[in-house]
Design a protein around this motif. Structure first.
Motif, PDB file in Angstrom:
ATOM      1  N   VAL A 181       0.858  -1.187   0.000  1.00 28.08           N
ATOM      2  CA  VAL A 181       0.000   0.000   0.000  1.00 28.08           C
ATOM      3  C   VAL A 181       0.890   1.231   0.000  1.00 28.08           C
ATOM      4  N   GLY A 182       0.577   2.210  -0.879  1.00 29.75           N
ATOM      5  CA  GLY A 182       1.509   3.296  -1.105  1.00 29.75           C
ATOM      6  C   GLY A 182       1.207   4.626  -0.483  1.00 29.75           C
ATOM      7  N   ASP A 183      -0.074   4.970  -0.225  1.00 31.99           N
ATOM      8  CA  ASP A 183      -0.351   6.324   0.261  1.00 31.99           C
ATOM      9  C   ASP A 183      -1.548   6.330   1.199  1.00 31.99           C
ATOM     10  N   ASP A 184      -1.764   7.488   1.850  1.00 34.10           N
ATOM     11  CA  ASP A 184      -2.820   7.603   2.857  1.00 34.10           C
ATOM     12  C   ASP A 184      -4.215   7.471   2.255  1.00 34.10           C
ATOM     13  N   GLU A 185      -4.399   7.971   1.046  1.00 33.69           N
ATOM     14  CA  GLU A 185      -5.713   7.853   0.412  1.00 33.69           C
ATOM     15  C   GLU A 185      -6.097   6.394   0.231  1.00 33.69           C
ATOM     16  N   GLU A 186      -5.134   5.582  -0.201  1.00 35.38           N
ATOM     17  CA  GLU A 186      -5.395   4.151  -0.371  1.00 35.38           C
ATOM     18  C   GLU A 186      -5.641   3.489   0.974  1.00 35.38           C
ATOM     19  N   ARG A 187      -4.915   3.914   1.996  1.00 35.66           N
ATOM     20  CA  ARG A 187      -5.113   3.335   3.328  1.00 35.66           C
ATOM     21  C   ARG A 187      -6.536   3.594   3.830  1.00 35.66           C
ATOM     22  N   ILE A 222      -6.920   8.808  21.971  1.00 35.34           N
ATOM     23  CA  ILE A 222      -5.591   9.335  21.683  1.00 35.34           C
ATOM     24  C   ILE A 222      -5.748  10.565  20.790  1.00 35.34           C
ATOM     25  N   THR A 223      -4.667  11.313  20.666  1.00 39.49           N
ATOM     26  CA  THR A 223      -4.685  12.481  19.794  1.00 39.49           C
ATOM     27  C   THR A 223      -3.752  12.243  18.618  1.00 39.49           C
ATOM     28  N   ILE A 224      -4.316  12.359  17.413  1.00 37.11           N
ATOM     29  CA  ILE A 224      -3.532  12.197  16.184  1.00 37.11           C
ATOM     30  C   ILE A 224      -3.761  13.426  15.316  1.00 37.11           C
ATOM     31  N   ASP A 225      -2.679  14.139  15.014  1.00 38.01           N
ATOM     32  CA  ASP A 225      -2.756  15.346  14.192  1.00 38.01           C
ATOM     33  C   ASP A 225      -3.788  16.330  14.726  1.00 38.01           C
ATOM     34  N   GLY A 226      -3.808  16.482  16.049  1.00 36.81           N
ATOM     35  CA  GLY A 226      -4.687  17.459  16.672  1.00 36.81           C
ATOM     36  C   GLY A 226      -6.116  17.001  16.878  1.00 36.81           C
ATOM     37  N   GLU A 227      -6.457  15.800  16.423  1.00 35.98           N
ATOM     38  CA  GLU A 227      -7.816  15.300  16.562  1.00 35.98           C
ATOM     39  C   GLU A 227      -7.867  14.185  17.594  1.00 35.98           C
ATOM     40  N   VAL A 260       1.148   4.185  10.252  1.00 33.83           N
ATOM     41  CA  VAL A 260       0.253   3.485  11.173  1.00 33.83           C
ATOM     42  C   VAL A 260      -0.786   4.414  11.780  1.00 33.83           C
ATOM     43  N   ARG A 261      -0.463   5.691  11.894  1.00 34.93           N
ATOM     44  CA  ARG A 261      -1.422   6.621  12.492  1.00 34.93           C
ATOM     45  C   ARG A 261      -2.634   6.842  11.585  1.00 34.93           C
ATOM     46  N   THR A 262      -2.428   6.751  10.277  1.00 36.56           N
ATOM     47  CA  THR A 262      -3.567   6.844   9.356  1.00 36.56           C
ATOM     48  C   THR A 262      -4.490   5.647   9.543  1.00 36.56           C
ATOM     49  N   TRP A 263      -3.908   4.469   9.650  1.00 33.34           N
ATOM     50  CA  TRP A 263      -4.713   3.270   9.901  1.00 33.34           C
ATOM     51  C   TRP A 263      -5.434   3.377  11.249  1.00 33.34           C
ATOM     52  N   LEU A 264      -4.741   3.854  12.272  1.00 35.98           N
ATOM     53  CA  LEU A 264      -5.365   3.995  13.585  1.00 35.98           C
ATOM     54  C   LEU A 264      -6.576   4.920  13.527  1.00 35.98           C
ATOM     55  N   SER A 265      -6.413   6.058  12.869  1.00 40.08           N
ATOM     56  CA  SER A 265      -7.520   7.016  12.767  1.00 40.08           C
ATOM     57  C   SER A 265      -8.733   6.393  12.095  1.00 40.08           C
ATOM     58  N   ALA A 266      -8.487   5.519  11.114  1.00 36.56           N
ATOM     59  CA  ALA A 266      -9.582   4.942  10.337  1.00 36.56           C
ATOM     60  C   ALA A 266     -10.198   3.707  10.981  1.00 36.56           C
ATOM     61  N   LEU A 267      -9.473   3.020  11.850  1.00 40.90           N
ATOM     62  CA  LEU A 267      -9.918   1.717  12.352  1.00 40.90           C
ATOM     63  C   LEU A 267     -10.269   1.680  13.830  1.00 40.90           C
ATOM     64  N   SER A 268      -9.764   2.618  14.621  1.00 40.45           N
ATOM     65  CA  SER A 268      -9.792   2.468  16.079  1.00 40.45           C
ATOM     66  C   SER A 268     -11.182   2.577  16.696  1.00 40.45           C
ATOM     67  N   ASP A 269     -12.192   3.151  15.985  1.00 37.86           N
ATOM     68  CA  ASP A 269     -13.509   3.334  16.597  1.00 37.86           C
ATOM     69  C   ASP A 269     -14.451   2.162  16.351  1.00 37.86           C
ATOM     70  N   ASP A 270     -13.923   1.057  15.776  1.00 33.77           N
ATOM     71  CA  ASP A 270     -14.752  -0.102  15.450  1.00 33.77           C
ATOM     72  C   ASP A 270     -14.345  -1.287  16.315  1.00 33.77           C
ATOM     73  N   SER A 286       1.839  -2.242   9.495  1.00 31.40           N
ATOM     74  CA  SER A 286       2.129  -0.834   9.235  1.00 31.40           C
ATOM     75  C   SER A 286       3.210  -0.330  10.167  1.00 31.40           C
ATOM     76  N   THR A 287       3.991   0.623   9.668  1.00 33.35           N
ATOM     77  CA  THR A 287       5.080   1.204  10.439  1.00 33.35           C
ATOM     78  C   THR A 287       4.674   2.565  10.995  1.00 33.35           C
ATOM     79  N   PRO A 288       5.373   2.978  12.102  1.00 31.90           N
ATOM     80  CA  PRO A 288       6.383   2.255  12.887  1.00 31.90           C
ATOM     81  C   PRO A 288       5.756   1.467  14.034  1.00 31.90           C
ATOM     82  N   GLY A 289       6.581   0.626  14.673  1.00 36.68           N
ATOM     83  CA  GLY A 289       6.072  -0.307  15.659  1.00 36.68           C
ATOM     84  C   GLY A 289       5.583   0.314  16.947  1.00 36.68           C
ATOM     85  N   MET A 290       6.065   1.528  17.272  1.00 36.25           N
ATOM     86  CA  MET A 290       5.648   2.179  18.519  1.00 36.25           C
ATOM     87  C   MET A 290       4.628   3.286  18.265  1.00 36.25           C
ATOM     88  N   CYS A 291       4.066   3.305  17.036  1.00 41.73           N
ATOM     89  CA  CYS A 291       3.040   4.280  16.659  1.00 41.73           C
ATOM     90  C   CYS A 291       3.533   5.715  16.741  1.00 41.73           C
TER      91      CYS A 291
END
Length: 634
Positions: free
Chosen positions: A488-494, A555-560, A518-528, A508-513
Motif C-alpha cells: 500500500v503506497g499512500d494515505d488515500e489508499e489506506r 488518543i490524539t492524532i494530528d490534533g484530533e 500506522v497513524r492513518t490506519w489507527l484514525s480509520a480503524l480504532s472506533d470499530d 504498518s510502520t512504525p512499531g511504537m506508533c
C-alpha cells in the motif's frame, strides 16, 4: 617514504618471492582492510587456485587480485564467454563490467551455480576472460533499494576507491602510542530504550558502535558533542561499527557525515542496504510531520558510500590495534554481535547489539562463542524480572486466534511494527496459516516500506535459516510471494482500504506508533470494536503505542481526538529480542564467559534487574551505566 609505503614495499618483495616468474605484479595497495594485488596475468593467478590462499597465509592479510585494464578481453566477447561458462540453471539476469577495477559483476538467481564447486567456475571465467568475477543474487522480489545502492556504488567507484585506499593506509599505519588501555564510553542507550551509541577507545583508536535515535523523542540524540565522540572533531573517529539498521541503533549515522566524519562504517551487506532504506524513511517522516530533518539525502548517500561490508566470522583489521569480527545476532536480517580484539592479545570486548538467542522462523539464534571476551556490553530490553515472552508456538497460536476473530466479524487486524524483522517473520506465519487452511484466506496489506524491506530480504537469503533460504530460491515456495500480500503506497489508499467490509490484516510502520503510516490506519480503524490492534514490538515510554497499550480510551492524532474502541492486545513472542530467560541463557552458555557485563539498552528497572541476576547467579561483575559514563578495563 611513509611507514605504510615501507610496509607495502616489503609486502611487494614477499609477493615477488612467492609468485611464479611468469606472473607480473604491477601494483600492490591497501583498499580498506584488504591488500589488493594488480597483475597483468590474472589468468595465471586463477590457474593456481591455492596461490592467493598461500599469499594470504604468508602475509596474514585478506587479499584481492585485480587485473590491469589492458589485459582484459573486450566486454562484448567476455560476456559471451561468461554465458557459455555459466550453467543456464544459474538464471543470469545481468552482467556489468567495471573496467577501472577489472571486475565483472554477475547477477543471477542462483549464485552458487555461477561460483561453481569450490569456485571452479569463477576461476575459469578469469582464466578465459581476464576479468575478476563478483557474484550477486537477483532478488526474487525486485528491490529498488538494493538496485539503487548497487548502481550508486558503481557510479561512485572512483570516490569509493579513494576512500578505501585512505582507510587502508589508516588501518595499517604504525601505532602512535606505546600505552595500553581500553575504555568504553556511553553516549546513549543507558537506562533507556533507544539512542544506542558507545565509544570504544584505546591509546591509538576511537571507534563508535551504533548511533541511534530515541523512539518518540527525536530531540534526544546521543551525546555526540563530547570530546570522546565528535566534540573534538569528527575526524578523531577511526571507524563506525553498526550492529543493525533499526532506527534506535542507526538513525543518526548519516548525521556524523553532516558533522565532518569521513571514515568507514563496518557492517554486513544487508545492514548497509537497510541503512539507506531506513534513514531515507526517517528523514521523510520528519518532513511529513513538520519537523526539521536532522540531515539531508546526500548524507545518507555518503554513509552508504563509506560502508565496508563484512561477512560473519571474518576477522578484519580496522585499526592498527583493533581487529573486528561480526557474528549473527539473530535479531533481524544482517544483525551482528560485534567482537573487538584489541592489541596483541591485550583485551576483548563484545557488543551484543539486539539479540535473539533462540532461533526464529527466519533466523538462527545469536552466536555466543568467541576466542576470548573479557567484557560484554549486553542489551537489556526485556531484562526485567517479569519480562518472559511466550514461546514461538504460543505466539503463533494467539495470532491464529486473532485472525479467526476478525474473519468471523469481517474486521481488520492491525499490527504496528518496524519495517525490518518482525513483519517478515509474521508474513512467513501468515502465509503458512492461510495456505494450510488453518485460517481463512484474507488480504494482507503491507505499507510500502515493509514491502521494500521484504524485497531486501529476498536479496540476501544466505543470511536466513537454511529452510527459508531454500524456499526463497523457489518461486513456488517463496512465502513472500503469496497472492494475499499487497503493498500500500499512500494515505488515500489506506483510508479506502480501511472502509472495506471484509476481513483483512494490516502491517504498518512504525512499531511504537510514532509518526508514520500506522497513524492513518489507527484514525480509520480504532472506533470499530470488530477491529483488533496487536502489538508485537516493545513499546517505549513516552510513545503513542505505550499510551494505547496502557489502556487509553482515546488518543490524539494530528490534533484530533480519536476514540480507542478496537480490541487491544500484545503478542510479545515476535519481538526479535531475547526475553529475560534468553538473555540469561546467552550469558550462561557464552564461551568463554565474560568477566564483566555492562547492561544497557533497557529501561532502568530492566537493566538493574538483569544486572543483579547475572551478579548473583553467575558471580559476574555487572554494571548498569548512566549515559556519559566511561569504564576503563586495562
Amino acid at each position: 617514504m611513509s611507514t605504510v609505503d615501507k610496509q607495502l614495499e616489503e609486502v611487494r618483495e614477499t609477493i615477488d618471492e612467492e609468485v611464479p616468474r611468469q606472473i607480473t605484479v604491477t601494483d600492490v595497495t591497501y583498499e580498506g582492510p584488504e591488500l589488493v594485488i594488480y597483475t597483468r596475468d590474472p589468468r595465471e593467478f586463477a590457474t593456481d587456485g591455492d596461490l592467493v590462499r598461500r599469499l594470504a597465509s604468508k602475509l596474514r592479510k585478506r587479499i584481492t587480485v585485480r587485473p590491469d585494464p589492458d589485459v582484459l578481453t573486450h566486454p562484448d566477447e567476455a560476456e559471451s564467454e561468461i554465458r557459455e561458462l555459466v550453467p543456464d540453471d544459474a538464471a543470469v539476469s545481468d552482467i556489468q563490467f567495471l573496467a577501472d577495477t577489472g571486475e565483472v559483476v554477475i547477477r543471477a538467481k542462483k549464485p552458487g551455480q555461477v561460483i561453481g564447486r569450490r569456485g571452479e567456475t569463477l576461476r575459469e571465467i578469469t582464466k578465459t576472460t581476464g576479468w575478476t568475477p563478483e557474484v550477486e543474487r537477483t532478488p526474487a522480489i525486485d528491490s529498488p533499494t538494493v538496485k539503487n545502492v548497487r548502481t550508486f556504488l558503481t557510479q561512485e567507484r572512483d570516490d569509493r576507491r579513494d576512500i578505501l585506499e585512505r582507510v587502508g593506509r589508516q588501518i595499517h599505519r604504525d601505532p602512535m602510542s606505546s600505552e595500553e588501555w581500553v575504555r568504553v564510553t556511553t553516549l546513549g542507550g543507558c537506562k533507556e530504550v533507544g539512542r544506542a551509541a558507545y565509544i570504544i577507545s584505546t591509546a591509538d583508536t576511537r571507534i563508535l558502535v551504533d548511533c541511534g535515535d530515541k523512539p518518540g523523542e527525536r530531540t534526544e540524540q546521543p551525546y555526540l558533542d563530547i570530546p570522546e565522540a565528535i566534540g573534538s572533531g569528527a575526524t578523531s573517529l577511526d571507524a563506525v561499527v553498526l550492529t543493525h539498521a533499526h532506527l534506535d541503533h542507526a538513525a543518526l549515522v548519516p548525521l556524523l557525515y553532516e558533522n565532518g566524519y569521513d571514515g568507514p562504517i563496518y557492517c554486513t551487506e544487508p545492514t548497509r542496504d537497510l541503512l539507506g532504506l531506513m534513514t531515507l524513511g526517517y528523514i521523510d517522516s520528519a518532513a511529513m510531520t513538520g519537523q526539521q530533518r536532522p540531515y539531508g539525502t546526500e548524507m545518507v548517500r555518503e554513509a552508504v558510500k563509506h560502508c565496508i561490508p563484512l561477512e560473519y566470522g571474518d576477522v578484519t583489521d580496522i585499526a592498527p590495534d583493533v581487529k573486528l569480527t561480526l557474528h549473527n545476532a539473530g535479531h533481524v536480517l544482517g544483525s551482528s554481535v560485534v567482537h573487538f580484539h584489541i592489541g596483541d592479545g591485550l583485551y576483548n570486548v563484545a557488543f551484543s547489539g539486539d539479540i535473539d538467542y533462540d532461533s526464529s522462523r527466519l533466523l538462527d539464534g545469536a552466536v555466543n562463542e568467541f576466542p576470548r571476551v573479557e567484557t560484554l556490553v549486553l542489551e537489556s530490553t526485556y531484562g526485567g524480572r517479569n519480562d518472559y515472552q511466550t514461546d514461538q508456538d504460543d505466539s503463533e497460536r494467539k495470532l491464529r486466534e486473532r485472525l479467526q476473530d476478525v474473519a468471523e466479524t469481517d474486521g481488520t487486524l492491525l499490527i504496528p511494527t518496524d519495517a525490518v524483522g518482525r513483519p517478515q517473520e509474521l508474513l512467513v506465519v501468515l502465509e503458512e496459516l492461510m495456505d494450510s487452511g488453518t485460517v481463512p484466506e484474507m488480504p494482507v496489506y503491507l505499507d510500502e516500506m515493509i514491502w521494500e524491506a521484504t524485497a531486501v530480504h529476498t536479496s540476501y537469503p544466505e543470511f536466513l535459516r537454511n529452510d527459508i533460504e531454500s524456499r526463497l530460491q523457489s518461486d513456488d515456495e517463496n512465502p513472500f510471494l503469496a497472492a494475499q500480500f499487497t503493498p500500500v503506497g499512500d494515505d488515500e489508499e489506506r483510508r479506502e482500504l480501511a472502509q472495506r467490509d471484509e476481513a483483512s490484516v494490516v502491517l504498518s510502520t512504525p512499531g511504537m506508533c510514532t509518526p508514520g503510516p500506522v497513524r492513518t490506519w489507527l484514525s480509520a480503524l480504532s472506533d470499530d470494536p470488530d477491529n483488533t490492534l496487536v502489538f508485537v514490538d516493545k513499546q517505549a515510554r513516552g510513545t503513542l503505542g505505550k499510551q494505547i497499550q496502557g489502556g487509553a480510551d482515546s488518543i490524539t492524532i494530528d490534533g484530533e481526538t480519536v476514540p480507542i474502541e478496537m480490541r487491544v492486545e500484545t503478542i510479545d513472542g515476535f519481538s526479535g529480542h531475547a526475553d529475560r530467560q534468553g538473555l540469561e541463557n546467552f550469558v550462561k552458555t557464552m564461551h568463554p564467559r565474560p568477566e564483566k557485563v555492562l547492561c544497557v539498552d533497557g529501561d532502568q528497572s530492566a537493566t538493574q534487574d538483569l544486572s543483579s541476576s547475572l551478579y548473583h547467579d553467575y558471580n559476574l561483575r555487572t554494571f548498569t551505566p548512566e549515559n556519559l559514563e566511561t569504564f576503563r578495563f586495562i
